[in-house]
Design an enzyme around this catalytic site. Structure first.
Site, mmCIF file in Angstrom:
data_model
loop_
_atom_site.group_PDB
_atom_site.id
_atom_site.type_symbol
_atom_site.label_atom_id
_atom_site.label_comp_id
_atom_site.label_asym_id
_atom_site.label_seq_id
_atom_site.Cartn_x
_atom_site.Cartn_y
_atom_site.Cartn_z
ATOM 1 N N ASP A 35 0.903 -1.063 -0.037
ATOM 2 C CA ASP A 35 0.103 0.027 -0.023
ATOM 3 C C ASP A 35 0.765 1.297 -0.040
ATOM 4 O O ASP A 35 1.553 1.416 0.757
ATOM 5 C CB ASP A 35 -1.002 -0.199 1.119
ATOM 6 C CG ASP A 35 -1.651 1.144 1.389
ATOM 7 O OD1 ASP A 35 -1.873 1.861 0.527
ATOM 8 O OD2 ASP A 35 -2.088 1.432 2.681
ATOM 9 N N ASP A 95 -3.858 3.952 2.789
ATOM 10 C CA ASP A 95 -5.384 3.841 3.192
ATOM 11 C C ASP A 95 -5.574 2.525 3.394
ATOM 12 O O ASP A 95 -6.892 2.158 3.748
ATOM 13 C CB ASP A 95 -6.231 4.198 2.075
ATOM 14 C CG ASP A 95 -5.912 3.319 0.911
ATOM 15 O OD1 ASP A 95 -5.037 2.578 0.884
ATOM 16 O OD2 ASP A 95 -6.491 3.550 -0.297
ATOM 17 N N ASP A 153 -2.176 -1.235 -3.691
ATOM 18 C CA ASP A 153 -2.445 -0.460 -4.821
ATOM 19 C C ASP A 153 -1.161 -0.708 -5.872
ATOM 20 O O ASP A 153 -0.166 -1.181 -5.597
ATOM 21 C CB ASP A 153 -2.473 1.217 -4.549
ATOM 22 C CG ASP A 153 -1.666 1.625 -3.623
ATOM 23 O OD1 ASP A 153 -0.446 1.445 -3.894
ATOM 24 O OD2 ASP A 153 -1.923 2.373 -2.735
ATOM 25 N N ASP A 209 -10.733 -15.227 -16.138
ATOM 26 C CA ASP A 209 -11.443 -15.517 -14.957
ATOM 27 C C ASP A 209 -12.697 -16.426 -15.334
ATOM 28 O O ASP A 209 -13.188 -15.962 -16.380
ATOM 29 C CB ASP A 209 -12.035 -14.264 -14.291
ATOM 30 C CG ASP A 209 -12.786 -14.544 -13.027
ATOM 31 O OD1 ASP A 209 -11.894 -14.906 -11.952
ATOM 32 O OD2 ASP A 209 -14.067 -14.207 -12.898
ATOM 33 N N GLU A 253 -8.389 -19.902 -15.955
ATOM 34 C CA GLU A 253 -9.005 -20.428 -14.544
ATOM 35 C C GLU A 253 -10.351 -21.111 -15.034
ATOM 36 O O GLU A 253 -11.297 -20.574 -15.264
ATOM 37 C CB GLU A 253 -9.370 -19.026 -13.950
ATOM 38 C CG GLU A 253 -9.897 -19.715 -12.360
ATOM 39 C CD GLU A 253 -10.953 -19.032 -11.866
ATOM 40 O OE1 GLU A 253 -11.315 -19.119 -10.725
ATOM 41 O OE2 GLU A 253 -12.087 -18.593 -12.571
HETATM 42 C C1 GLC Z 1 -12.695 -16.476 -9.891
HETATM 43 C C2 GLC Z 1 -11.792 -15.738 -8.997
HETATM 44 C C3 GLC Z 1 -12.689 -15.611 -7.809
HETATM 45 C C4 GLC Z 1 -13.962 -14.778 -8.091
HETATM 46 C C5 GLC Z 1 -14.852 -15.401 -9.063
HETATM 47 C C6 GLC Z 1 -15.849 -14.696 -9.698
HETATM 48 O O1 GLC Z 1 -13.022 -17.804 -9.393
HETATM 49 O O2 GLC Z 1 -10.768 -16.246 -8.895
HETATM 50 O O3 GLC Z 1 -11.982 -14.696 -6.797
HETATM 51 O O4 GLC Z 1 -14.725 -14.469 -6.906
HETATM 52 O O5 GLC Z 1 -13.901 -16.036 -10.329
HETATM 53 O O6 GLC Z 1 -15.154 -13.644 -10.523
#
Ligand code: GLC
Length: 553
Positions: free
Chosen positions: A38, A42, A46, A224, A283
């Site tokens: 950070d 705050d 960041d 994602d 992912e």
């Molecule tokens: C993926 C991310 C997770 C998020 C989800 C929804 O699994 O790693 O953190 O909550 O997608 O976007």
């Protein structure tokens, strides 16, 4: 016990390297931006803070950094609810800070991967705001999944799908006159409405978003929920509850549909149209290693996170099976395997492996790091694992932010030895120094309380201590770069006693004792590194419980 450690081959998982991209054996360090460093006090990490700490990654020996979402977002799910895909949230800085970070990383020899969140937007995204005021069946709603409800008055959700975070995957809208209207789909929180990827505008927009960040110089994307964008035709009922778990492997009509691959192919073409090796990492929660391998076919993405390995128990036979299956599945499509022990969604592995004893958890975590760094393929490190940080298991409820916490009762959650299965305990800000309000995380406090014991786990406290986890990682990453046999080449299993894994790579052997007692082995070669001190007796070596060692042969 003394056992033969022969070099006879068992399952030969050797495979040709099949390409020379940097990513095939890269060590990629995940920065969870909110909790890394950070700069402005705050209490929230960041981009400037991250940029200033990049030398830590370079010194560690990482090849690349993956930054979790820092885009404009109301933060209903830690930034995985994006309201503007081309803007930096003021919490994290400015676009100029992102630009600076990418430049500094490149100067340090680090590549940069950013997150892209294509399955859903934030409910504050201009598209969703327009959809809410738009008419049913109209173009504004076509970018999402809006449906009339079931039941006489439309009072029941359109189907029985559940949100990954708990409760129904549908929320009913209210019209301007206050009357209840259509329902919209959200596989995650209600603040994360799912996009409709049949809509060409959605596809065009994401092409443009990818180009925006590629033009800024990023080296790739972590995609994602890469398995979620396409839903089964007709959105059929599932007929049971307990449907999807985070990082689950269930077969479901809203995950891992064949249609997602065509999207990934089009992104691969886009990535390939840029100079340099720009990559996509999926992912994807797939039911099997074979289904996961489909995401990394030669014309699709470059990597996919190997969550099967992450879920393996601390058991030599189970680990070996997962390693073999993972290597075989990715080899079948010519892709490298990835190894992941922790990330921002799971209980940190020292705690997962602890079985009630934190000391055991740390021993195993150190050993697991050496094992994964010795395997063929690419390794993802989650910030703080190089410090041996455990999960924080006593967070006060008042400071929790995981949306799942607010939508699910703790009962029924799979705690996996964490606090209760929610995700704040792995997101506690890093300790950089022994003292200071937030142990060097920043000039102010920290958005989640850090345990006092973390002073002793800080980067400052561990630097230069040869027994520390940080120095173990530094040595391992340095050796991994130096030794030609590591990285993206084949491996073979050596015969080893039950509970012990021994694997060979060119000029190299790795031995892992997963047992709670020491094992005595013929000395395999010249000791390079071990996760605990070894003891020698004539031509044998005693490997302590839960210990991994590297040998030059
Ligand atoms: C993926 C991310 C997770 C998020 C989800 C929804 O699994 O790693 O953190 O909550 O997608 O976007």
């Amino acid at each position: 016990m003394t056992q033969e450690l022969t070099t006879s081959l068992q399952a030969d998982t050797a495979r040709p390297s099949g390409g020379s991209g940097w990513w095939r054996d890269a060590v990629i360090y995940q920065v969870y931006v909110r909790s890394f460093a950070d700069s402005d006090g705050d209490g929230i990490g960041d981009l400037r803070g991250a940029r200033e700490r990049l030398p830590h990654l370079a010194g560690l020996g990482a090849d690349a950094v993956w930054l979790t979402p820092f885009y404009a977002s109301p933060q209903a799910d830690g930034g995985y609810d994006v309201a503007d895909y081309r803007a930096v949230d003021p919490l994290f800085g400015t676009l100029a800070d992102a630009d600076d970070l990418v430049r500094t990383a490149h100067e340090l020899g680090l590549r940069v991967i950013v997150d892209v969140v294509p399955n859903h937007t934030s409910d504050r995204h201009p598209w969703f705001r327009a959809a809410l005021t738009g008419r049913p069946g109209g173009p504004d709603r076509a970018r999402y999944h809006f449906r009339p409800g079931r039941g006489a008055g439309g009072e029941l959700p359109p189907n029985d799908w559940e949100s990954v975070f708990g409760g129904p995957a549908w929320t009913r809208t209210t019209g301007p006159d206050g009357a209840p209207g259509e329902w919209y789909l959200h596989l995650f929180a209600p603040e994360q409405p799912d996009l409709n990827w049949d809509c060409s505008e959605v596809r065009e927009e994401f092409d443009s978003v990818l180009r925006f960040w590629l033009d800024l110089g990023v080296d790739g994307f972590r995609i994602d929920v890469a398995h979620g964008m396409v839903k089964a035709a007709g959105m059929p009922d599932i007929g049971r509850t307990e449907q999807a778990k985070l990082i689950g492997s269930q077969v479901l009509p809203f995950f891992d549909q064949d249609g997602v691959h065509e999207i990934h192919r089009s992104w691969r073409r886009l990535l390939d149209s840029y100079p340099g090796d720009r990559i996509g990492v999926a992912e994807a929660w797939a039911p099997s290693p074979e289904r996961l391998a489909l995401y990394v076919r030669p014309d699709e993405l470059h990597q996919a996170f190997n969550f099967q390995f992450l879920k393996s128990p601390w058991d030599a036979a189970a680990m070996r099976t997962v390693i073999d299956e993972s290597l075989a599945a990715t080899a079948s499509v010519g892709a490298p395997t990835t190894w992941v022990l922790s990330n921002h969604d799971v209980v940190r592995h020292p705690t997962r492996y602890a079985d009630g004893s934190p000391a055991r958890g740390l021993r195993r975590a150190r050993a697991a790091a050496l094992l994964t760094l010795a395997l063929p393929g690419s390794v993802y490190l989650y910030q703080g694992e190089e410090l041996g940080l455990p999960e924080v298991v006593d967070l006060p409820d008042a400071c929790r932010q995981d949306p799942a916490f607010f939508r699910t009762s703790a009962e029924g959650q799979d705690g996996q030895d964490g606090q209760d299965g929610f995700r704040d305990g792995c997101r506690v800000p890093l300790p950089w120094s022994r003292s200071g309000a937030s142990y060097g995380f920043g000039p102010g406090g920290s958005w989640l309380p850090q345990p006092a014991a973390w002073a002793g786990l800080s980067v400052e406290a561990q630097t230069g201590d040869p027994g520390s986890t940080l120095e173990l990682y530094r040595s391992a990453l340095a050796l991994r770069r130096e030794l030609p046999g590591l990285g993206d080449s084949g491996m073979t299993w050596l015969d080893a006693p039950a509970g012990v894994l021994a694997l060979a790579r060119p000029g190299f052997v790795c031995t892992l004792n997963t047992l709670g007692e020491e094992v005595e082995l013929p000395v395999p070669g010249r000791a390079l590194l071990s996760s605990a001190p070894l003891a020698y007796r004539a031509a044998t070596v005693r490997i302590p419980p839960d210990c991994c060692a590297w040998w030059a042969i």
